[in-house]
Design a protein around this motif. Structure first.
Motif, PDB file in Angstrom:
ATOM      1  N   ARG A 123       0.843  -1.210   0.000  1.00 55.39           N
ATOM      2  CA  ARG A 123       0.000   0.000   0.000  1.00 55.39           C
ATOM      3  C   ARG A 123       0.875   1.256   0.000  1.00 55.39           C
ATOM      4  NH1 ARG A 123      -2.496  -2.959   4.060  1.00 55.39           N
ATOM      5  NH2 ARG A 123      -4.372  -3.961   3.310  1.00 55.39           N
ATOM      6  N   ASP A 124       1.928   1.239   0.813  1.00 49.23           N
ATOM      7  CA  ASP A 124       2.814   2.399   0.905  1.00 49.23           C
ATOM      8  C   ASP A 124       3.559   2.656  -0.406  1.00 49.23           C
ATOM      9  OD1 ASP A 124       2.007   2.587   3.557  1.00 49.23           O
ATOM     10  OD2 ASP A 124       3.855   1.693   4.362  1.00 49.23           O
ATOM     11  N   LEU A 125       3.913   1.579  -1.133  1.00 52.05           N
ATOM     12  CA  LEU A 125       4.669   1.714  -2.379  1.00 52.05           C
ATOM     13  C   LEU A 125       3.787   2.004  -3.591  1.00 52.05           C
ATOM     14  CD1 LEU A 125       7.184  -1.266  -1.968  1.00 52.05           C
ATOM     15  CD2 LEU A 125       7.719   1.191  -1.823  1.00 52.05           C
ATOM     16  N   LEU A 126       2.505   1.729  -3.493  1.00 51.24           N
ATOM     17  CA  LEU A 126       1.607   1.856  -4.647  1.00 51.24           C
ATOM     18  C   LEU A 126       1.678   3.224  -5.330  1.00 51.24           C
ATOM     19  CD1 LEU A 126      -0.414   0.128  -6.246  1.00 51.24           C
ATOM     20  CD2 LEU A 126      -2.218   1.145  -4.855  1.00 51.24           C
ATOM     21  N   PRO A 127       1.616   4.340  -4.608  1.00 48.84           N
ATOM     22  CA  PRO A 127       1.678   5.629  -5.312  1.00 48.84           C
ATOM     23  C   PRO A 127       2.975   5.802  -6.109  1.00 48.84           C
ATOM     24  CG  PRO A 127       0.928   5.945  -3.059  1.00 48.84           C
ATOM     25  CD  PRO A 127       1.387   4.510  -3.171  1.00 48.84           C
ATOM     26  N   GLN A 128       4.085   5.358  -5.554  1.00 43.40           N
ATOM     27  CA  GLN A 128       5.378   5.452  -6.241  1.00 43.40           C
ATOM     28  C   GLN A 128       5.396   4.608  -7.515  1.00 43.40           C
ATOM     29  OE1 GLN A 128       8.630   4.169  -3.711  1.00 43.40           O
ATOM     30  NE2 GLN A 128       9.717   3.321  -5.468  1.00 43.40           N
ATOM     31  N   GLY A 129       4.768   3.439  -7.478  1.00 45.62           N
ATOM     32  CA  GLY A 129       4.812   2.524  -8.614  1.00 45.62           C
ATOM     33  C   GLY A 129       3.793   2.796  -9.692  1.00 45.62           C
ATOM     34  N   THR A 130       2.860   3.692  -9.440  1.00 43.47           N
ATOM     35  CA  THR A 130       1.781   3.901 -10.410  1.00 43.47           C
ATOM     36  C   THR A 130       1.779   5.305 -11.007  1.00 43.47           C
ATOM     37  OG1 THR A 130       0.256   4.421  -8.600  1.00 43.47           O
ATOM     38  CG2 THR A 130       0.303   2.136  -9.378  1.00 43.47           C
ATOM     39  N   THR A 131       2.907   5.985 -10.961  1.00 45.63           N
ATOM     40  CA  THR A 131       2.967   7.319 -11.562  1.00 45.63           C
ATOM     41  C   THR A 131       2.915   7.254 -13.079  1.00 45.63           C
ATOM     42  OG1 THR A 131       5.375   7.278 -11.465  1.00 45.63           O
ATOM     43  CG2 THR A 131       4.220   8.347  -9.624  1.00 45.63           C
ATOM     44  N   ASN A 132       3.366   6.135 -13.660  1.00 43.97           N
ATOM     45  CA  ASN A 132       3.328   5.962 -15.103  1.00 43.97           C
ATOM     46  C   ASN A 132       2.788   4.562 -15.397  1.00 43.97           C
ATOM     47  OD1 ASN A 132       3.688   5.710 -17.845  1.00 43.97           O
ATOM     48  ND2 ASN A 132       5.919   5.928 -17.795  1.00 43.97           N
ATOM     49  N   LEU A 133       1.491   4.459 -15.611  1.00 42.01           N
ATOM     50  CA  LEU A 133       0.856   3.158 -15.824  1.00 42.01           C
ATOM     51  C   LEU A 133       1.268   2.507 -17.136  1.00 42.01           C
ATOM     52  CD1 LEU A 133      -2.741   3.999 -14.548  1.00 42.01           C
ATOM     53  CD2 LEU A 133      -0.933   2.760 -13.330  1.00 42.01           C
ATOM     54  N   ASP A 134       1.820   3.282 -18.070  1.00 35.95           N
ATOM     55  CA  ASP A 134       2.252   2.743 -19.353  1.00 35.95           C
ATOM     56  C   ASP A 134       3.679   2.206 -19.323  1.00 35.95           C
ATOM     57  OD1 ASP A 134      -0.165   3.333 -20.677  1.00 35.95           O
ATOM     58  OD2 ASP A 134       0.459   5.421 -20.904  1.00 35.95           O
ATOM     59  N   ARG A 135       4.366   2.409 -18.206  1.00 38.31           N
ATOM     60  CA  ARG A 135       5.751   1.927 -18.106  1.00 38.31           C
ATOM     61  C   ARG A 135       5.792   0.420 -18.336  1.00 38.31           C
ATOM     62  NH1 ARG A 135       7.580   1.851 -12.461  1.00 38.31           N
ATOM     63  NH2 ARG A 135       7.418  -0.370 -12.639  1.00 38.31           N
ATOM     64  N   ILE A 136       6.762  -0.025 -19.097  1.00 37.39           N
ATOM     65  CA  ILE A 136       6.923  -1.451 -19.382  1.00 37.39           C
ATOM     66  C   ILE A 136       7.926  -2.036 -18.394  1.00 37.39           C
ATOM     67  CG2 ILE A 136       7.708  -3.152 -21.088  1.00 37.39           C
ATOM     68  CD1 ILE A 136       5.005  -1.791 -21.747  1.00 37.39           C
ATOM     69  N   GLU A 137       7.527  -3.143 -17.809  1.00 34.10           N
ATOM     70  CA  GLU A 137       8.358  -3.841 -16.831  1.00 34.10           C
ATOM     71  C   GLU A 137       8.688  -5.230 -17.371  1.00 34.10           C
ATOM     72  OE1 GLU A 137      10.527  -4.793 -13.600  1.00 34.10           O
ATOM     73  OE2 GLU A 137       9.724  -2.800 -14.018  1.00 34.10           O
ATOM     74  N   PRO A 138       9.972  -5.533 -17.571  1.00 35.40           N
ATOM     75  CA  PRO A 138      10.330  -6.886 -18.018  1.00 35.40           C
ATOM     76  C   PRO A 138       9.992  -7.910 -16.936  1.00 35.40           C
ATOM     77  CG  PRO A 138      12.231  -5.407 -18.065  1.00 35.40           C
ATOM     78  CD  PRO A 138      11.129  -4.676 -17.391  1.00 35.40           C
TER      79      PRO A 138
END
Length: 178
Positions: A123-138
């Motif tokens: 929950r704490d990390l969610l805002p940091q990880g969702t700033t760019n929803l189009d980012r591609i993660e291998p």
């Protein structure tokens, strides 16, 4: 002495309209609480019980697995934060995967606390990880995915394993739910 591990689970209301991330985050919290609801009122021994013939699956094993889902997908893949996995006993399956060993002696109350910690960190990390929803993660399992896939996959994990939990709980004491 009260040996119930999880008591009084209250499932949160889901956000039905709003930003995509608010709806997804609330659904994820709802599924987390639904899984815990399936474990509510049980003892350590009951959470460890393998009630389906020839299965190594238990509610406690599912809880260990879901903390791993939180840490792998939401800590590592979503934000690149190195996860702090609890040192549960594991074994290698026939196809080379690693799975939690049901004979792990860690008390259910500690597994539950670890699970809650993993969820709160997510929950704490969610805002940091969702700033760019189009980012591609291998990803070695699925290939390149965007952030939406990661979040949807975690909900998929919860939906699948909450179904397993529902069957396990019913086989333990007859308790059923939605």
């Amino acid at each position: 002495m009260n040996d119930i591990v999880i008591a009084n689970v209250v499932r949160p209301e889901r956000v039905l309209a709003g930003s995509w991330i608010d709806v997804i985050a609330s659904n994820l919290d709802y599924h987390r609480a639904t899984f815990l609801w399936k474990c509510e009122g049980l003892t350590d021994a009951q959470l460890r019980q393998r009630s389906i013939p020839s299965s190594e699956l238990s509610l406690l094993g599912l809880m260990r697995h879901l903390q791993g889902v939180e840490r792998y997908w939401l800590h590592l893949r979503l934000t690149g934060t190195p996860p702090q996995f609890f040192p549960y006993r594991t074994y290698k399956t026939a196809d080379g995967d690693e799975w939690f060993d049901e004979s792990d002696p860690t008390p259910a109350s500690e597994v539950y606390a670890d699970y809650l910690t993993a969820c709160q960190t997510s929950r704490d990390l969610l805002p940091q990880g969702t700033t760019n929803l189009d980012r591609i993660e291998p990803n070695p399992e699925y290939g390149d995915t965007d952030i939406r896939f990661i979040l949807e996959h975690v909900i998929e994990e919860y939906a699948r394993h909450t179904g397993h939990a529902d069957l396990l709980r019913e086989s333990l004491d007859g308790t059923t739910g939605e």
